[in-house]
Design a protein around this motif. Structure first.
Motif: not given
Length: 281
Positions: A25-30, A65-73, A118-119
């Motif tokens: 998707v050419n998007s995300g936080h690897p 609980f994941l707080s830094n939600g941008h590492i969702s992959p 992610g917030s």
């Protein structure tokens, strides 16, 4: 799953999933996702006491609980490969009207997701609340949480960090992903925090470190030790030293891949460094 090689193979496949999901998707936080693959693997494949299936109330089992939600992959991949939802669903990552949004959400009922995140800066408060609920319910299981080091620059964390020891929330293990990087550069360049260890200790947490945060055996040993320190009147903080982009040589030790997807050529290089172990989705 307990064999170290099995856990390593699981992590390698998760790393492939991360690269392919973000590239598609050419998007995300690897970057941060790759750095936490071993931690998520140990947590879900060995450490946590989990019930089969998924129940939102989480009574009678450990919760994460994941707080830094941008590492969702990384989170999505481990959840899928731990049986929470079909592995094939990873192909829907970040697409419109799907359950696997860029930051985890709860409104679509994705199994394994207990809070929208992610917030940044809010996960510590949520984890503490869940830990207190466990105590009120007479449930002796534990709460685990993960937070970014750059995320600690936000103030709500410190209100929560002050609160937990005061209320003797000793059924909580909060892990800090110490990779020294955030979206704008090195954490020390953006906003130096000094000694995070000293700060947590000053707030009366029981603090320990895992120096090799991308080593399966070191994580097992460290997190098992953290578990043994619960129930003694203090919340436990684990400082997990990881490498952003771990396992993909050109993504390591830099913030450049915090939120950027690899192109076709870069994907091929990354996948070559992480061969198929459990089968691609």
């Amino acid at each position: 799953m307990s064999n170290t090689q099995q856990l390593q193979d699981f992590s390698t496949q998760v790393r492939r999933d991360i690269l392919r999901m973000v590239h598609a998707v050419n998007s995300g936080h690897p970057g941060g996702s790759l750095g936490c693959t071993e931690f998520f693997t140990v947590l879900y494949q060995q450490l946590m006491d989990r019930k089969p299936g998924f129940n939102m109330d989480g009574i009678g089992e450990d919760l994460f609980f994941l707080s830094n939600g941008h590492i969702s992959p990384a989170f999505y991949s481990v959840l899928a490969r731990s049986g929470y939802f079909p592995v094939a669903e990873l192909a829907t990552f970040r697409k419109l009207n799907t359950r696997l949004q860029g930051h985890p959400t709860t409104h679509e009922g994705l199994p394994g997701i207990r809070v929208a995140s992610g917030s940044l800066g809010q996960g510590m408060s949520v984890a503490i609340g869940a830990a207190q609920a466990k105590k009120l319910n007479g449930d002796n299981h534990l709460i685990y949480s993960l937070h970014g080091d750059g995320e600690l620059q936000e103030g709500q964390n410190w209100e929560a960090i002050m609160y937990a020891p005061a209320k003797k929330v000793d059924n909580l293990i909060a892990t800090i992903d110490l990779n020294g990087q955030q979206i704008d550069g090195a954490t020390d360049d953006v906003l130096p925090m000094g000694s995070i260890k000293a700060k947590f200790e000053a707030f009366d947490w029981d603090v320990m470190e895992i120096k090799e945060g991308n080593n399966i055996e070191a994580i097992i040993k460290g997190m098992t030790e953290a578990k043994s320190r619960t129930g003694k009147g203090k919340p436990v903080c684990v400082l997990l030293h990881t490498v952003m982009g771990h396992g993909v040589d050109f993504m390591m030790y830099t913030h450049a891949w915090h939120g950027k997807a690899p192109n076709d050529e870069q994907l091929a290089v990354g996948l070559a460094q992480n061969p198929v172990t459990l089968g691609d989705y």
